[in-house]
Every structure is written in structure tokens, then in C-alpha cells.
Design an enzyme around this catalytic site. Structure first.
Site, short mmCIF file in Angstrom:
data_model
loop_
_atom_site.label_atom_id
_atom_site.label_comp_id
_atom_site.label_asym_id
_atom_site.label_seq_id
_atom_site.Cartn_x
_atom_site.Cartn_y
_atom_site.Cartn_z
N LYS A 13 0.84 -1.22 0.00
CA LYS A 13 0.00 0.00 0.00
C LYS A 13 0.87 1.26 0.00
O LYS A 13 0.63 2.18 -0.78
CB LYS A 13 -0.89 0.05 1.25
CG LYS A 13 -1.99 -0.95 1.30
CD LYS A 13 -2.96 -0.64 2.44
CE LYS A 13 -2.33 -0.46 3.79
NZ LYS A 13 -1.85 -1.64 4.47
N ARG A 88 -9.64 1.32 9.09
CA ARG A 88 -9.17 -0.02 9.42
C ARG A 88 -10.26 -0.84 10.11
O ARG A 88 -10.07 -2.03 10.34
CB ARG A 88 -7.98 0.09 10.35
CG ARG A 88 -6.66 -0.39 9.71
CD ARG A 88 -5.57 -0.11 10.69
NE ARG A 88 -4.35 -0.81 10.47
CZ ARG A 88 -3.27 -0.26 9.92
NH1 ARG A 88 -3.33 0.96 9.45
NH2 ARG A 88 -2.16 -0.94 9.84
N ARG A 127 12.13 -6.35 3.59
CA ARG A 127 12.10 -4.91 3.86
C ARG A 127 12.98 -4.56 5.06
O ARG A 127 13.77 -3.62 5.02
CB ARG A 127 10.65 -4.48 4.14
CG ARG A 127 10.51 -2.99 4.36
CD ARG A 127 9.08 -2.54 4.27
NE ARG A 127 8.32 -2.85 5.46
CZ ARG A 127 6.99 -2.82 5.54
NH1 ARG A 127 6.28 -2.53 4.49
NH2 ARG A 127 6.36 -3.10 6.66
N ARG A 139 11.31 -0.39 12.19
CA ARG A 139 10.12 -0.15 12.98
C ARG A 139 9.96 -1.22 14.06
O ARG A 139 10.21 -2.40 13.82
CB ARG A 139 8.89 -0.20 12.06
CG ARG A 139 8.64 1.12 11.38
CD ARG A 139 7.65 0.96 10.24
NE ARG A 139 6.40 0.29 10.62
CZ ARG A 139 5.36 0.17 9.81
NH1 ARG A 139 5.42 0.67 8.60
NH2 ARG A 139 4.28 -0.44 10.21
N ARG A 150 -0.52 -8.31 13.67
CA ARG A 150 -1.12 -7.29 12.79
C ARG A 150 -1.97 -7.94 11.70
O ARG A 150 -3.01 -7.42 11.31
CB ARG A 150 -0.02 -6.43 12.16
CG ARG A 150 0.60 -5.46 13.17
CD ARG A 150 1.92 -4.91 12.68
NE ARG A 150 1.78 -4.02 11.55
CZ ARG A 150 2.77 -3.74 10.70
NH1 ARG A 150 3.97 -4.30 10.86
NH2 ARG A 150 2.58 -2.91 9.72
P1 AMP Z 1 0.73 1.01 9.33
O1 AMP Z 1 1.94 1.84 9.11
O2 AMP Z 1 -0.46 1.42 8.53
O3 AMP Z 1 0.99 -0.47 9.26
O4 AMP Z 1 0.29 1.29 10.86
C1 AMP Z 1 1.14 1.02 11.96
C2 AMP Z 1 0.33 0.93 13.22
O5 AMP Z 1 -0.32 2.17 13.49
C3 AMP Z 1 -0.75 -0.10 13.20
O6 AMP Z 1 -0.30 -1.39 13.51
C4 AMP Z 1 -1.71 0.44 14.28
O7 AMP Z 1 -1.21 0.18 15.57
C5 AMP Z 1 -1.60 1.93 14.07
N1 AMP Z 1 -2.61 2.40 13.10
C6 AMP Z 1 -2.40 2.92 11.86
N2 AMP Z 1 -3.55 3.24 11.26
C7 AMP Z 1 -4.53 2.93 12.13
C8 AMP Z 1 -5.94 3.03 12.09
N3 AMP Z 1 -6.59 3.49 11.01
N4 AMP Z 1 -6.65 2.59 13.17
C9 AMP Z 1 -6.03 2.14 14.25
N5 AMP Z 1 -4.69 2.01 14.37
C10 AMP Z 1 -3.94 2.40 13.31
#
Ligand code: AMP
Length: 301
Positions: A13, A88, A127, A139, A150
Site C-alpha cells: 500500500k 481499518r 524490507r 520499525r 497485525r
Molecule cells: P501502518 O503503518 O499502517 O501499518 O500502521 C502502523 C500501526 O499504526 C498499526 O499497527 C496500528 O497500531 C496503528 N494504526 C495505523 N492506522 C490505524 C488506524 N486506522 N486505526 C487504528 N490504528 C492504526
């Protein structure tokens, strides 16, 4: 253009969103990035999110909805945006619907990147290895253990969104296992089919014209031509886009209908004009004849 990119962690994404930013001149709104920045800055939101994020859980809905609402209002998002990592959960999607309605904005499409889950783990491992090679900080949630969590939260809380948007006829699914540029191409074709953006050729011809208003009035003056081009484009996209071919076909049909209508209108107009002309002619002829008669009579006298 306003779109949502949907897909599990590691589906690409972020990569596709960045490519779309360059291609379409819109902004990427990644809740993950925003939350990481908040954590790094130690803001109240960051403090709330830190633990949850590190364990692979989801930050409360009201927190992310608030962040997104503020971000959409920024001037750079006026041209359009790609939501990456948001919504989400179904309540987040409902909140987004309400937000957009309140702001009088329309969502163009939801693009789902479908991937094979077993491939995700190796993608994330690659990655992480690449980031370490570049000396970048990895990260905290990019470990195989956290990724498993996740993925589970994606399956339970985010996957229902596929049904949510498919019911609302917004969903397009793309095979996320293809090469990066192939995925980019498939997304672009899909957006063209949906009318969210123009095809390359059309975009070029529009930018080549002298002014926007000139091209607009030209388009107004030639509805049949425009309809035909639209039909051609929609048909072509329907052939190449994976999903929803149905809506592309519909668009093609609609455009063809539009062309026929425009053609009919033109024919009717022409017939009316011709009728008016011939009526005028016969009136003139009649008048001439009458005048001749009068002169003949006078000459006789
Ligand atoms: P990502 O970079 O999109 O994988 O997001 C990293 C982390 O941020 C996720 O594992 C969640 O803990 C938090 N996070 C990001 N977007 C959301 C969302 N829309 N709702 C809830 N938690 C989020």
C-alpha cells in the site's frame, strides 16, 4: 481524486501510494506515518498510541478519525488524497462516510491489494533487511511476531471493509502479488475505467490545448465526439481492468447512449433547419410568382 488503499500489512500500500502521489499530484494520508510522527514527537496522541502500536494492536477509532478529519482540511489535500491504513475498522469507515458527507467530498474508489498471506512474512523480512543495510532504524512493529498479530487484526477488523465497500459499489480488487509496476498499471487502468482520472493520451491532449476554458468549450461544442471518445476509453478499460469490469461496461454503454442521443439531436436540428429553409424558399417563390402576375396584368391593361 479521493481513494482508499486497502490491504494487509506488507501488501505494498505504502509503495503504491507514493507512486500515485507522483503520478496524480495528490497527497498520501497514512495514519501509521502520522501516528509514528506523533509518537516520535511525544504528543498526547503519540503517548496514547505508543504501546498499542508496539504490540501490533489498533489505536482507538476516535483518535485516528480525529487525525484524519484535521488532515483532510489542510490545503494540500484539496486536490485529492490517498488514504493508506485508514479506515481499518467498520466504525472508522462509517465515521469517514459521515466526515466526507459533512465536508461535501466524494470518495472515488477503494482499491484492495489482494496478496498471499504466506508471501507477506518474507516481504517484511526483506524490507527489514534492506532497511538495516541502509542503516535505517527498523520499525518496532516490523518483527515476524508482531506482524502475525497485525495480520490477525487485519483479518478480524479490517477485512469486513471489503464487504462494506463492495456493497456500496466502491471496491476494486487488484492482484497485489504482481510486480510493483504491474500493480501500478492495473490501479491506473482501474481508475481510468471508473472515470477518476484520465488515460495518458487524453491527459496529454488536454494539457496541450491552449487553455482549460478553450478545451472545455470545445468539449461542449462536440458532444458526439466526446461521447465516442468516452465510449472507446471505457470499452478499452473494461477489457484490461480486472474488476469491476461490469461497471466499466456500463460506463461504455452509457457513453455510447450519449453519443447516439447527441447524434439524434444533431439530425433533428438539421432537419428543422432544412424545413425552415425550404418553407422560406417557397414563400419567396410564391411572392415572386404573384408579383409577376400583377406586372403581366398591368401590362395587359
Ligand atoms: P501502518 O503503518 O499502517 O501499518 O500502521 C502502523 C500501526 O499504526 C498499526 O499497527 C496500528 O497500531 C496503528 N494504526 C495505523 N492506522 C490505524 C488506524 N486506522 N486505526 C487504528 N490504528 C492504526
Amino acid at each position: 481524486m479521493r481513494i482508499i488503499l486497502l490491504g494487509p500489512p506488507g501488501s505494498g500500500k505504502g509503495t503504491q501510494a507514493q507512486l500515485m502521489v507522483q503520478r496524480y499530484g495528490i497527497v498520501q494520508l497514512s495514519t501509521g506515518e502520522m501516528l509514528r510522527a506523533a509518537v516520535a514527537a511525544g504528543t498526547p496522541v503519540g503517548l496514547k498510541a505508543k504501546e498499542v502500536m508496539a504490540s501490533g494492536g489498533l489505536v482507538p477509532d476516535d483518535v485516528v478519525v480525529g487525525i484524519i478529519s484535521d488532515r483532510i482540511d489542510q490545503p494540500d489535500a484539496r486536490n485529492g488524497f490517498i488514504l493508506d491504513g485508514f479506515p481499518r475498522t467498520v466504525p472508522q469507515a462509517e465515521a469517514l462516510d459521515a466526515l466526507l458527507k459533512q465536508k461535501h467530498l466524494k470518495l472515488d474508489a477503494v482499491i484492495e491489494l489482494r496478496v498471499n498471506e504466506s508471501a507477506l512474512l518474507s516481504r517484511v523480512e526483506t524490507r527489514v533487511a534492506q532497511m538495516r543495510e541502509r542503516g535505517e532504524e527498523v520499525r518496532a512493529d516490523d518483527t515476524p511476531e508482531v506482524l502475525t498479530k497485525r495480520l490477525a487484526s487485519y483479518r478480524n477488523q479490517t477485512e469486513p471493509l471489503i464487504h462494506y465497500y463492495s456493497e456500496r459499489r466502491k471496491l476494486s480488487t487488484i492482484d497485489g502479488m504482481m510486480a510493483i509496476d504491474e500493480v501500478t498499471g492495473a490501479i491506473h487502468r482501474q481508475l481510468v475505467a471508473l472515470g477518476a482520472t484520465e488515460s495518458k493520451a487524453r491527459a496529454k491532449s488536454t494539457s496541450n490545448s491552449t487553455s482549460k476554458s478553450a478545451s472545455k468549450s470545445a468539449a461542449r461544442a462536440a458532444p458526439a465526439k466526446k461521447g465516442a471518445a468516452k465510449a472507446k476509453m471505457a470499452k478499452k478499460s473494461a477489457k484490461t481492468a480486472k474488476k469491476p469490469a461490469k461497471s466499466a461496461k456500463k460506463a461504455a454503454k452509457k457513453a455510447v447512449k450519449g453519443t447516439k442521443k447527441a447524434a439524434k439531436k444533431t439530425v433533428k436540428k438539421a432537419a428543422k433547419k432544412a424545413a425552415r429553409k425550404s418553407a422560406k424558399k417557397s414563400v419567396k417563390k410564391g411572392a415572386k410568382k404573384a408579383a409577376k402576375k400583377v406586372t403581366k396584368k398591368r401590362a395587359k391593361r
